[in-house]
Design a protein around this motif. Structure first.
Motif, PDB file in Angstrom:
ATOM      1  N   UNK A   1       0.734  -1.155  -0.217  1.00  0.00           N
ATOM      2  CA  UNK A   1       0.029   0.043  -0.075  1.00  0.00           C
ATOM      3  C   UNK A   1       0.803   1.222  -0.099  1.00  0.00           C
ATOM      4  N   UNK A   2       0.555   2.241  -0.575  1.00  0.00           N
ATOM      5  CA  UNK A   2       1.134   3.563  -0.643  1.00  0.00           C
ATOM      6  C   UNK A   2       1.389   3.991   0.855  1.00  0.00           C
ATOM      7  N   UNK A   3       0.364   4.037   1.462  1.00  0.00           N
ATOM      8  CA  UNK A   3       0.600   4.756   2.902  1.00  0.00           C
ATOM      9  C   UNK A   3       1.706   4.047   3.619  1.00  0.00           C
ATOM     10  N   UNK A   4       1.806   2.827   3.637  1.00  0.00           N
ATOM     11  CA  UNK A   4       2.767   2.099   4.382  1.00  0.00           C
ATOM     12  C   UNK A   4       4.267   2.336   3.849  1.00  0.00           C
ATOM     13  N   UNK A   5       4.347   2.756   2.427  1.00  0.00           N
ATOM     14  CA  UNK A   5       5.554   2.686   1.749  1.00  0.00           C
ATOM     15  C   UNK A   5       5.764   4.314   2.202  1.00  0.00           C
ATOM     16  N   UNK A   6       5.046   5.174   2.144  1.00  0.00           N
ATOM     17  CA  UNK A   6       5.214   6.725   2.632  1.00  0.00           C
ATOM     18  C   UNK A   6       5.755   6.812   4.102  1.00  0.00           C
ATOM     19  N   UNK A   7       5.146   6.085   4.797  1.00  0.00           N
ATOM     20  CA  UNK A   7       5.578   5.831   6.190  1.00  0.00           C
ATOM     21  C   UNK A   7       6.984   5.409   6.256  1.00  0.00           C
ATOM     22  N   UNK A   8       7.472   4.397   5.578  1.00  0.00           N
ATOM     23  CA  UNK A   8       8.739   3.893   5.533  1.00  0.00           C
ATOM     24  C   UNK A   8      10.064   4.779   4.852  1.00  0.00           C
ATOM     25  N   UNK A   9       9.490   5.472   3.935  1.00  0.00           N
ATOM     26  CA  UNK A   9      10.204   6.764   3.527  1.00  0.00           C
ATOM     27  C   UNK A   9      10.387   7.763   4.414  1.00  0.00           C
ATOM     28  N   UNK A  10       9.258   7.824   5.373  1.00  0.00           N
ATOM     29  CA  UNK A  10       9.626   8.900   6.558  1.00  0.00           C
ATOM     30  C   UNK A  10      10.655   8.536   7.578  1.00  0.00           C
ATOM     31  N   UNK A  11      10.774   7.188   7.803  1.00  0.00           N
ATOM     32  CA  UNK A  11      11.433   6.561   8.515  1.00  0.00           C
ATOM     33  C   UNK A  11      13.070   6.726   8.061  1.00  0.00           C
ATOM     34  N   UNK A  12      13.106   6.289   6.590  1.00  0.00           N
ATOM     35  CA  UNK A  12      14.415   5.905   6.112  1.00  0.00           C
ATOM     36  C   UNK A  12      14.956   7.522   6.042  1.00  0.00           C
ATOM     37  N   UNK A  13      13.813   8.531   5.878  1.00  0.00           N
ATOM     38  CA  UNK A  13      14.527   9.943   5.982  1.00  0.00           C
ATOM     39  C   UNK A  13      14.991  10.448   7.265  1.00  0.00           C
ATOM     40  N   UNK A  14      14.668   9.807   8.242  1.00  0.00           N
ATOM     41  CA  UNK A  14      15.302  10.090   9.705  1.00  0.00           C
ATOM     42  C   UNK A  14      16.924  10.151   9.757  1.00  0.00           C
ATOM     43  N   UNK A  15      17.373   9.215   8.671  1.00  0.00           N
ATOM     44  CA  UNK A  15      18.738   9.024   8.761  1.00  0.00           C
ATOM     45  C   UNK A  15      19.577  10.100   7.990  1.00  0.00           C
ATOM     46  N   UNK A  16      18.727  10.771   7.234  1.00  0.00           N
ATOM     47  CA  UNK A  16      19.312  11.971   6.425  1.00  0.00           C
ATOM     48  C   UNK A  16      19.372  13.452   7.415  1.00  0.00           C
ATOM     49  N   UNK A  17      20.226  14.165   6.920  1.00  0.00           N
ATOM     50  CA  UNK A  17      20.246  15.519   7.326  1.00  0.00           C
ATOM     51  C   UNK A  17      19.114  16.430   7.225  1.00  0.00           C
ATOM     52  N   UNK A  18      18.710  16.107   6.022  1.00  0.00           N
ATOM     53  CA  UNK A  18      17.372  16.644   5.627  1.00  0.00           C
ATOM     54  C   UNK A  18      16.825  16.068   4.236  1.00  0.00           C
ATOM     55  N   UNK A  19      15.595  16.303   3.945  1.00  0.00           N
ATOM     56  CA  UNK A  19      14.881  15.595   2.615  1.00  0.00           C
ATOM     57  C   UNK A  19      15.162  16.720   1.761  1.00  0.00           C
ATOM     58  N   UNK A  20      16.281  16.517   0.562  1.00  0.00           N
ATOM     59  CA  UNK A  20      16.620  17.517  -0.184  1.00  0.00           C
ATOM     60  C   UNK A  20      15.928  17.468  -1.643  1.00  0.00           C
TER      61      UNK A  20
END
Length: 329
Positions: free
Chosen positions: A269-288
């Protein structure tokens, strides 16, 4: 853009073809030398060619063989992964999408990350999750990230990665060795050049013939300067080749990340993938919105934008907060 995409997606094919050609050349050369030694072939020109091919390809083949024969074992040992059957059970709903079993492992890292890689021969695959990811991911996020890695395996990306890594390693063997030797030569030649120049100038000043001394410095240092210039060119060439191969791998990897996101979105589902990407984004300084050409992953915001387009096409609410109450068995 379409031509660029075709070129990037052809990178693994180029790697496979190149490795195949060199492998065949190496095997045929070894076979010919063996036959010539035992069957008494007298064709001296072919013997020399076969010997040269073997000598040139032996070291790259030796260095590259770990990617060809045991890349999964290499990844396990390099990251000191521990296999987790319980985690595999949690991911069973997405792992069932694969036609063959896959090993699930955990490796210690402070980075929120996961990866998948497959052996070039056979159906061995491993999906690795970092300890930081497991400590922060919800069940929904973990399933989506697992689905993302499953999509890599299903599409052949994880096998293509092994080919590309082997190809890059193969090409960089001699440039790396030459650059290493060139650095040592440059370190030894440069002090001699500077020392000789200072000495000759001082002698010229002492004898009152500075012009002749400068000419002597130039003539005396010319051989050293040629050696130093050649060393610098080798170093620059090696670095340039490394950056070019890195650019190719990174560009290919970014495009395949988008494709794996799409596959995961359809599985969980798209919502689950969006949530996962938010989590992965935590490992970056910012979402560029911008990205370096040497980054192997696209910016998180661009990945989320593409997933939202899929959600619109499916008629699903793509509000990131909507995943909080989702429960995927």
């Amino acid at each position: 853009m379409r031509i660029y995409m075709i070129g990037i997606n052809a990178y693994p094919k180029i790697a496979k073809t190149t490795l195949f050609v060199f492998s065949v050349a190496f095997v045929l050369s070894v076979a010919y030398l063996f036959a010539a030694e035992n069957l008494g072939f007298q064709h001296e020109a072919l013997r020399r060619i076969a010997g040269f091919v073997c000598a040139v390809l032996l070291l790259p083949a030796f260095v590259t063989v770990r990617y060809v024969t045991s890349v999964v074992d290499y990844a396990n040992n390099e990251l000191q992964m521990t296999h987790d059957p319980t985690l595999a059970m949690r991911l069973s709903s997405v792992l069932d999408q694969l036609p063959h079993p896959v090993s699930i492992g955990v490796y210690h890292s402070e980075e929120i990350n996961a990866f998948a890689i497959s052996s070039i021969f056979g159906n061995r695959s491993v999906i690795g999750f970092s300890s930081a990811l497991l400590s922060k991911a919800s069940h929904v996020q973990l399933l989506a990230i697992g689905a993302h890695e499953v999509a890599h395996i299903r599409s052949g990306d994880s096998k293509s990665k092994a080919f590309v890594l082997a190809f890059n390693c193969f090409l960089r063997v001699y440039p790396f060795l030459l650059a290493t030797m060139a650095k040592q030569v440059f370190k030894k030649v440069l002090p001699w050049m500077l020392g000789s120049a200072v000495l000759l100038l001082l002698l010229g000043i002492y004898w009152g013939d500075v012009r002749h001394s400068i000419e002597s410095v130039g003539n005396g240092l010319l051989p050293f300067a040629k050696v130093a210039a050649a060393a610098v060119l080798v170093i620059i060439g090696s670095a340039g080749l490394g950056r070019l191969l890195e650019w190719g791998f990174s560009a290919y990897s970014r495009e395949r990340e988008f494709a794996a996101d799409v596959g995961a979105a359809y599985m969980t589902g798209p919502q689950a993938m969006l949530s996962a990407l938010d989590l992965l984004g935590m490992g970056q300084i910012c979402s560029r919105s911008a990205i370096s050409i040497f980054d192997s992953h696209p910016p998180i915001e661009e990945r989320k934008r593409r997933i939202r387009k899929i959600a619109i096409g499916l008629g699903v609410d793509s509000d990131d907060s909507a995943v909080a109450d989702i429960d995927i068995a």
